[in-house]
Design a protein around this motif. Structure first.
Motif, short mmCIF file in Angstrom:
data_model
loop_
_atom_site.label_atom_id
_atom_site.label_comp_id
_atom_site.label_asym_id
_atom_site.label_seq_id
_atom_site.Cartn_x
_atom_site.Cartn_y
_atom_site.Cartn_z
N SER A 295 0.72 -1.21 0.10
CA SER A 295 0.03 0.11 0.16
C SER A 295 0.86 1.27 0.06
CB SER A 295 -0.88 -0.03 1.30
OG SER A 295 -1.10 1.29 1.90
N PRO A 296 0.82 2.11 -1.07
CA PRO A 296 1.46 3.52 -0.91
C PRO A 296 1.49 4.02 0.27
CG PRO A 296 0.41 3.37 -2.96
CD PRO A 296 -0.37 2.20 -2.10
N ALA A 297 0.44 4.42 1.03
CA ALA A 297 0.45 5.10 2.02
C ALA A 297 1.15 4.36 3.26
CB ALA A 297 -1.03 5.34 2.65
N GLY A 298 1.12 3.03 3.11
CA GLY A 298 1.77 1.93 4.30
C GLY A 298 3.17 2.10 3.83
N VAL A 299 3.65 2.29 2.82
CA VAL A 299 5.22 2.53 2.54
C VAL A 299 5.75 3.71 3.15
CG1 VAL A 299 6.79 2.89 0.61
CG2 VAL A 299 4.96 1.21 0.29
N VAL A 300 4.81 4.85 3.65
CA VAL A 300 5.29 5.92 4.20
C VAL A 300 5.56 5.44 5.61
CG1 VAL A 300 4.84 8.14 5.05
CG2 VAL A 300 3.98 7.65 2.88
N VAL A 301 5.10 4.73 6.22
CA VAL A 301 5.40 4.11 7.62
C VAL A 301 6.33 3.33 7.56
CG1 VAL A 301 4.53 3.15 9.67
CG2 VAL A 301 2.87 4.59 8.03
N SER A 302 6.11 2.11 6.49
CA SER A 302 7.43 1.27 6.65
C SER A 302 8.88 1.82 6.40
CB SER A 302 6.94 0.14 5.98
OG SER A 302 7.21 0.45 4.49
N SER A 303 8.84 2.72 5.49
CA SER A 303 9.99 3.30 4.94
C SER A 303 10.68 4.02 6.12
CB SER A 303 10.04 4.09 3.86
OG SER A 303 9.07 5.35 4.18
N PHE A 304 9.91 4.71 7.01
CA PHE A 304 10.45 5.60 8.38
C PHE A 304 10.95 4.48 9.20
CE2 PHE A 304 9.73 7.31 12.53
CZ PHE A 304 10.71 8.47 12.41
N LEU A 305 10.32 3.33 9.54
CA LEU A 305 10.97 2.33 10.33
C LEU A 305 12.43 1.76 9.88
CD1 LEU A 305 7.70 0.03 11.22
CD2 LEU A 305 8.83 1.65 12.57
N PHE A 306 12.22 1.27 8.60
CA PHE A 306 13.54 1.04 8.04
C PHE A 306 14.51 2.21 8.10
CE2 PHE A 306 10.94 -2.48 6.42
CZ PHE A 306 12.02 -3.58 6.43
N GLY A 307 14.04 3.20 7.88
CA GLY A 307 15.04 4.38 7.88
C GLY A 307 15.77 4.65 9.23
N ALA A 308 14.81 4.63 10.22
CA ALA A 308 15.30 4.64 11.68
C ALA A 308 16.24 3.55 12.15
CB ALA A 308 13.81 4.36 12.47
N LEU A 309 15.96 2.26 11.66
CA LEU A 309 16.90 1.36 11.83
C LEU A 309 18.24 1.46 11.29
CD1 LEU A 309 15.07 -1.99 11.48
CD2 LEU A 309 16.12 -1.10 13.33
N ARG A 310 18.42 2.33 10.10
CA ARG A 310 19.82 2.48 9.38
C ARG A 310 20.24 3.68 10.10
NH1 ARG A 310 20.40 1.88 3.21
NH2 ARG A 310 19.38 -0.35 2.84
N ALA A 311 19.41 4.65 10.82
CA ALA A 311 19.98 5.80 11.43
C ALA A 311 20.66 5.27 12.57
CB ALA A 311 18.85 6.91 11.51
N GLY A 312 19.80 4.31 13.35
CA GLY A 312 20.18 3.77 14.61
C GLY A 312 21.37 3.00 14.53
N ALA A 313 21.63 2.38 13.20
CA ALA A 313 22.75 1.53 13.04
C ALA A 313 24.05 2.66 13.16
CB ALA A 313 22.53 1.04 11.88
N MET A 314 23.99 3.62 12.60
CA MET A 314 25.05 4.66 12.61
C MET A 314 25.69 4.78 13.85
SD MET A 314 23.87 7.16 9.58
CE MET A 314 23.78 6.42 8.04
N THR A 315 24.58 5.10 14.78
CA THR A 315 24.91 5.49 16.38
C THR A 315 25.51 4.28 16.96
OG1 THR A 315 23.17 6.77 16.34
CG2 THR A 315 23.91 6.44 18.43
N LEU A 316 24.84 3.06 16.49
CA LEU A 316 25.44 1.62 17.17
C LEU A 316 26.86 1.55 16.85
CD1 LEU A 316 24.06 -0.84 18.68
CD2 LEU A 316 24.22 -1.72 16.21
N ASN A 317 27.05 1.86 15.72
CA ASN A 317 28.54 1.80 15.18
C ASN A 317 29.45 2.81 16.01
OD1 ASN A 317 30.42 0.51 13.72
ND2 ASN A 317 30.07 2.10 11.98
N ARG A 318 29.15 3.92 16.31
CA ARG A 318 30.01 4.95 17.00
C ARG A 318 30.06 4.81 18.29
NH1 ARG A 318 27.04 8.89 14.16
NH2 ARG A 318 26.03 9.46 16.09
N THR A 319 29.12 4.46 19.11
CA THR A 319 29.00 4.34 20.33
C THR A 319 29.26 3.00 21.25
OG1 THR A 319 26.70 4.20 20.50
CG2 THR A 319 27.36 6.51 20.20
N THR A 320 28.99 2.01 20.56
CA THR A 320 29.18 0.82 21.16
C THR A 320 30.29 -0.20 20.15
OG1 THR A 320 27.34 -0.52 19.96
CG2 THR A 320 26.75 0.77 22.02
N SER A 321 30.65 -1.27 20.85
CA SER A 321 31.47 -2.23 20.02
C SER A 321 30.51 -3.38 19.53
CB SER A 321 32.38 -2.99 20.93
OG SER A 321 31.68 -3.49 22.05
N ILE A 322 29.22 -3.19 19.44
CA ILE A 322 28.26 -4.11 19.12
C ILE A 322 28.06 -3.97 17.47
CG2 ILE A 322 25.98 -4.85 18.83
CD1 ILE A 322 25.53 -3.43 21.84
#
Lengths: 370, 512
Positions: A295-322
């Motif tokens: 659903s196109p409208a649903g893609v707005v939400v799901s892309s945000f979730l995936f985008g957030a995961l990617r953004a979080g991954a950057m912090t994970l990389n910077r601040t932890t050894s995980i």
């Protein structure tokens, strides 16, 4: 079993699936991902904590999430709209590249367009370039019965290499050490929504397109024909729907949106075309679209979730050894659970037992007799 | 002794009670007909027995012992097999492979082909099935495929065989041979349940008849000798019904629809060998024939879905050419052969299905934007006018019974006021009530002066509705007659490519 079947069919055949199924798939991926993180000897809480802080924990994090989400939103929409007529557009990656290149060239070499028209024309050319690639795939499918999946993947290679050749050869910035084209003019730049971030007007454009597509599918004759073709191709033909025409139109739209994703990268972030400009955004759009049940409208939400995961991954990389690979694991799990609707359905059934009376009313009446 | 007993079986689906405290029993060596309209719960009851569905309440006893079926595999291991309405065969496999799959005799890691072949051959000859075990299933006729399904059950040592609507897909001749097989099975000690809504066949084959209605068992102990078609149909529907309605055409007008030099070649095979016919206003032209003699190609040509080698179609003198869309908009309404694959998008709502094909008509949209209000009004009107039984027009089409699904197709076509109606198997797989309704609607339309072409595998239907009958055999029209001119048997002979000369005619009359 009955309800499992229902969900299964819905997932496969119809575009707008059950919202709860998507949410459950996402939560389940988080839980199972957490277990895997623990098994590997890390703290799941620390991991998710870092991801959360990096993505939704601050204004900066949210801005980063949104900017990461933008190309995913576009390639997700590209995949979703084509899938509504059951065309699997695996060519999005190539469409992103050609869109990025075409837009960057207009941005760099066309110097007579005043003000906003320059960026507008650049974006448009990027979209048309992506759309033409889509049309080509559609043409081969209709004319020769070529599988769009294979043609799409082959074209990806061709387009990625052609654009790479252009940026290392004839169009390379003289004296540059890396493979890139000349920078675009100031007038061709996509404006930023937040200073010193990568968040641009492309996001606004993408969201508008998403809601337009949702409206188009639900409310117009074109959208109706798209739905019928996706639901039952033979019935569509019998009803006199011009299937080839709708195929071409849809795959053009799909390619154009992927092309816009490319234009957003070259006009909004790099301000030129560089070799390897898309890091697999074309394919990353597939799970985004699947999580949204196409659903196109649903893609707005799901892309945000995936985008957030990617953004979080950057912090994970910077601040932890995980290891940040865990983020990819979680993303992959989302796909697994979205693709396993029966599993979700049975979990849902057991969880929702107390509410069954309410839910039943909403489900369509299912007679047992054939 | 009762072979099988089901006591107090109830089963609910969201929104409906499919079975309501149903008791059922099956004796050894009998053919039981489970009769009921679509949606009455016949298939549900048998799916419970077969382990495909789990009852909410109730007990099942088999050979004196209580059993709990977790899955069809459980049932099969106990000797209860089901032949589904839609065959579960692998077209690319041979007959033998299809029969043994899942139960292959093994020698070590490999399939013991020799033993399998012997066993299958022994079964085939024991029941006179007349099938070559090495033919691929895709090459078989529907009747033969059904025999493969029955063989599958026998190979699994079934004592109870359930057949879901076994005659729905068969020609009259194939029905006869199926009945021969069923009687033979009974002699061999099998118990057979036939799920059906066809009364005539029930009377012909059953030892005992059960009637289900709205999930309740109405009667379990009907002796077909004491039953009539009328009494059974009233039990099924719960009210008086008119069967085989016949209303002679009152005002047949001039030729409205004319088809000339129709020739169709498909994959190098001539499917229709140059035929001409016409239909007048206020007339139903029936086409009788065994499936596969060019009906599909004829339908496709008349609705713009294929491109014949040659064809000239005129409607009131105006030639029609082009795409399917063009045909539809020129006033040729189409009731497709198969509602599920061609007529409906079952995953979409009833409302969406009611506008299919007509979604571009100016009464439903403006500038490509669908008018929700107009479509709602139109859909609700269709629902009322055509008596579509549904809680709402917003439920998916697949949630409806076959009869109500067919009413969607009929409603859609009829309410757009076509001049010609091409109706293919308009009542296939629908129940008595819906059949009666659809027939009377067709006759109404004819009396309004429409030209109707009726193609049906159901000879009774063709004979009772048509004002003129053509017989199609191997892509040619081999006979034209008025209803009543030819008996069922004579038409049957023509349909299979035989000629009827006077002597044979007399003989047949005697047999008739």
């Amino acid at each position: 079993m009955k309800s499992g079947k229902l969900i299964n069919n819905r997932f496969l055949k119809s575009g707008s699936g059950s919202f709860t199924t998507s949410v459950m798939a996402f939560l389940l991926a988080i839980i199972v991902g957490g277990i895997l993180i623990e098994i590997a000897g890390f703290s799941s809480l620390a991991t998710y904590g870092a991801i959360f802080r990096g993505s939704l924990g601050s204004t900066k994090g949210i801005v980063l999430s949104l900017s990461q989400a933008t190309p995913l939103l576009l390639t997700g929409l590209s995949f979703a709209i084509a899938f509504r007529v059951r065309i699997i557009n695996t060519g999005a990656e190539g469409q992103v590249y050609i869109g990025a290149m075409a837009a960057a060239l207009v941005g760099a070499y066309v110097n007579f367009l005043p003000g906003i028209t320059h960026v507008a024309v650049s974006v448009l050319v990027g979209m048309i370039a992506g759309g033409m690639v889509g049309l080509f795939i559609g043409f081969l499918k209709i004319k020769f019965g070529a599988s769009e999946v294979i043609v799409g993947i082959m074209l990806n290679e061709i387009l990625i290499l052609i654009t790479a050749w252009l940026s290392t050869g004839p169009l390379m910035t003289p004296g540059s050490a890396t493979a890139q084209t000349n920078p675009i003019l100031e007038t061709a730049r996509l404006g930023r929504l937040v200073p010193r971030s990568q968040l641009t007007w492309a996001l606004v454009l993408a969201v508008i397109i998403a809601f337009y597509l949702e409206w188009m599918i639900r409310k117009t004759t074109l959208g109706y024909e798209i739905q019928v073709i996706g639901s039952n191709l033979k019935a569509a033909k019998t009803a006199g729907i011009n299937v080839p025409k709708i195929y071409l139109l849809t795959i053009f739209i799909s390619g154009a949106i992927a092309g816009l994703g490319g234009a957003a990268l070259s006009l909004g972030i790099h301000y030129r075309f560089i070799e390897g400009i898309s890091t697999g955004f074309g394919f990353a759009g597939i799970p985004v679209a699947a999580l949204a049940m196409y659903s196109p409208a649903g893609v707005v939400v799901s892309s945000f979730l995936f985008g957030a995961l990617r953004a979080g991954a950057m912090t994970l990389n910077r601040t932890t050894s995980i290891p940040i690979e865990f983020v990819s694991v979680v993303q992959a799990l989302v796909v697994v659970f979205v693709a396993a609707p029966m599993l979700i359905a049975s979990i849902k059934k057991n969880l929702m037992k107390p509410f069954n009376g309410i839910r039943n009313k909403r489900e369509s009446i299912k007679g047992g007799d054939a | 002794m009762d072979m099988l007993q089901m006591k107090n079986i109830s089963k609910s689906f969201p929104g409906t009670k499919a079975l309501d405290s149903v008791d059922f029993y099956l004796k050894e060596q009998e053919i039981l007909s489970l009769l009921g309209e679509n949606g009455a719960g016949k298939t549900t009851l048998m799916k419970v027995l077969y382990g495909m569905l789990h009852p909410d309440t109730g007990e099942i006893y088999y050979k004196g012992e209580q059993i709990h079926q977790k899955s069809p595999l459980d049932a099969i291991n106990k000797g209860i097999c089901m032949v589904h309405q839609h065959f579960m065969l692998v077209p690319a496999f041979t007959v033998m492979d299809n029969i043994i799959v899942g139960n292959e005799p093994k020698s070590g890691l490999f399939v013991d082909e020799k033993k399998a072949r012997e066993e299958v051959k022994a079964l085939i000859s024991r029941f006179n099935f007349n099938i070559n075990p090495d033919t691929r299933v895709e090459k078989l006729s529907v009747g033969e495929q059904q025999r493969v399904e029955i063989l599958k059950a026998l190979y699994r040592k079934a004592d109870v065989i359930i057949l879901d609507e076994p005659t729905a897909v068969l020609t009259p001749h194939e029905v006869d041979s199926l009945f021969v097989i069923l009687r033979k099975l009974k002699e061999e000690g099998k118990s057979i349940v036939i799920i059906t809504h066809k009364l005539r066949e029930t009377m012909a084959i059953a030892d005992r008849i059960n009637v289900l209605r709205d999930g309740r068992m109405i009667e379990t102990d009907i002796d077909p000798k004491n039953a009539t078609i009328h009494s059974l149909s009233e039990m099924m529907v719960g009210r008086q019904v008119a069967l085989g309605i016949k209303r002679p055409a009152k005002n047949i007008g001039g030729v409205a629809f004319k088809v000339e030099h129709l020739k169709v070649v498909e994959d190098g095979v001539v499917k229709i060998k140059g035929i001409d016919f016409s239909i007048r206003r206020g007339e139903i032209l029936g086409i009788a024939g065994i499936e596969g003699n060019g009906q599909t190609q004829l339908l496709e040509s008349l609705t713009g879905l294929n491109t014949p080698v040659s064809m000239k179609i005129t409607l009131d003198g105006k030639e029609i050419k082009g795409s399917a869309d063009k045909f539809l908009r020129s006033g040729i309404g189409h009731i497709p052969e198969d509602r599920l694959t061609m007529g409906l998008a079952t995953e979409m709502t009833i409302r969406d299905n009611l506008i299919l094909g007509y979604h571009k008509s100016p009464s439903l949209q403006k500038n490509g934007i669908l008018s929700s209000k107009k479509i709602n009004d139109y859909s609700n009107k269709c629902r009322e006018d055509f008596n579509i039984k549904t809680p709402s027009i917003d439920v998916k089409a697949k949630s409806l019974s076959g009869g109500n699904q067919q009413k969607i197709v009929i409603a859609r076509t009829f309410s757009h006021n076509p001049d010609v109606i091409i109706a293919a198997h308009p009542t296939r797989g629908v129940d008595v009530g819906a059949m009666e309704y659809i027939h009377s609607k067709l006759l109404d339309l004819r009396d309004e002066g429409k030209a109707v072409l009726l193609i049906s595998a159901d000879l009774d239907e063709v004979r009772s509705l048509s004002d003129r009958i053509l017989v199609l055999y191997e892509g040619k029209i081999v006979s034209e007659s008025m209803p009543g001119d030819l008996s069922e048997v004579q038409l049957g002979l023509l349909m299979t490519g035989n000629k009827i000369d006077e002597e044979v005619k007399d003989e047949i009359r005697e047999i008739d």
